[in-house]
Motif scaffolding. Structure first.
Motif, PDB file in Angstrom:
ATOM      1  N   GLU A  34      14.113  21.476  63.095  1.00  0.00           N
ATOM      2  CA  GLU A  34      14.077  20.136  62.513  1.00  0.00           C
ATOM      3  C   GLU A  34      15.298  19.318  62.892  1.00  0.00           C
ATOM      4  O   GLU A  34      15.230  18.113  63.100  1.00  0.00           O
ATOM      5  CB  GLU A  34      13.922  20.234  61.002  1.00  0.00           C
ATOM      6  N   HIS A  36      15.206  30.790  66.474  1.00  0.00           N
ATOM      7  CA  HIS A  36      15.902  29.858  65.595  1.00  0.00           C
ATOM      8  C   HIS A  36      15.096  29.639  64.323  1.00  0.00           C
ATOM      9  O   HIS A  36      13.891  29.819  64.288  1.00  0.00           O
ATOM     10  CB  HIS A  36      16.103  28.522  66.315  1.00  0.00           C
ATOM     11  N   SER A  37      15.805  29.188  63.291  1.00  0.00           N
ATOM     12  CA  SER A  37      15.144  28.925  62.021  1.00  0.00           C
ATOM     13  C   SER A  37      14.427  27.575  62.070  1.00  0.00           C
ATOM     14  O   SER A  37      14.651  26.758  62.973  1.00  0.00           O
ATOM     15  CB  SER A  37      16.175  28.920  60.892  1.00  0.00           C
ATOM     16  N   GLN A  38      13.602  27.330  61.071  1.00  0.00           N
ATOM     17  CA  GLN A  38      12.891  26.055  60.979  1.00  0.00           C
ATOM     18  C   GLN A  38      13.880  24.908  60.822  1.00  0.00           C
ATOM     19  O   GLN A  38      13.669  23.830  61.360  1.00  0.00           O
ATOM     20  CB  GLN A  38      11.913  26.085  59.799  1.00  0.00           C
ATOM     21  N   ASP A  39      14.989  25.132  60.095  1.00  0.00           N
ATOM     22  CA  ASP A  39      16.020  24.088  59.932  1.00  0.00           C
ATOM     23  C   ASP A  39      16.601  23.684  61.277  1.00  0.00           C
ATOM     24  O   ASP A  39      16.864  22.509  61.530  1.00  0.00           O
ATOM     25  CB  ASP A  39      17.140  24.584  59.015  1.00  0.00           C
ATOM     26  N   TRP A  40      16.828  24.652  62.168  1.00  0.00           N
ATOM     27  CA  TRP A  40      17.366  24.346  63.482  1.00  0.00           C
ATOM     28  C   TRP A  40      16.382  23.479  64.267  1.00  0.00           C
ATOM     29  O   TRP A  40      16.772  22.502  64.904  1.00  0.00           O
ATOM     30  CB  TRP A  40      17.654  25.632  64.254  1.00  0.00           C
ATOM     31  N   ASP A  43      11.732  42.696  67.188  1.00  0.00           N
ATOM     32  CA  ASP A  43      11.325  41.478  66.485  1.00  0.00           C
ATOM     33  C   ASP A  43      11.888  40.248  67.174  1.00  0.00           C
ATOM     34  O   ASP A  43      12.931  40.296  67.821  1.00  0.00           O
ATOM     35  CB  ASP A  43      11.817  41.510  65.038  1.00  0.00           C
ATOM     36  N   HIS A  44      11.188  39.139  67.003  1.00  0.00           N
ATOM     37  CA  HIS A  44      11.636  37.875  67.571  1.00  0.00           C
ATOM     38  C   HIS A  44      12.876  37.402  66.816  1.00  0.00           C
ATOM     39  O   HIS A  44      12.880  37.355  65.587  1.00  0.00           O
ATOM     40  CB  HIS A  44      10.515  36.841  67.464  1.00  0.00           C
ATOM     41  N   LYS A  45      13.907  37.066  67.537  1.00  0.00           N
ATOM     42  CA  LYS A  45      15.157  36.613  66.924  1.00  0.00           C
ATOM     43  C   LYS A  45      15.419  35.167  67.341  1.00  0.00           C
ATOM     44  O   LYS A  45      16.422  34.855  67.960  1.00  0.00           O
ATOM     45  CB  LYS A  45      16.308  37.517  67.338  1.00  0.00           C
TER      46      LYS A  45
END
Length: 67
Positions: A59, A53-57, A49-51
């Motif tokens: 932004e 960054h999160s959307q918060d990162w 699976d792709h690991k």
């Protein structure tokens, strides 16, 4: 039958054998100079699976001129 042997008395290779030998020698020379650093299977091919960054990162990394 003198045409079946080269100057050293060895059997002569066909043109396709000669071309394959030249390609193999060239590949060996390139590998000795540049190495073989590429993996056989890349990360996108191994099924993990792709690991990322999160959307918060993402932004938080957004440049000010995008506001």
């Amino acid at each position: 039958m003198t045409g079946d042997r080269d100057d050293n008395g060895k059997p002569s290779m066909s043109s396709s054998d000669d071309a394959a030998a030249r390609r193999a020698a060239r590949r060996a020379k390139l590998d000795s100079v540049f190495g073989d650093d590429l993996p056989e299977i890349t990360k996108d091919e191994c099924g993990e699976d792709h690991k990322g960054h999160s959307q918060d990162w993402f932004e938080a990394q957004r440049p000010p001129h995008y506001e």
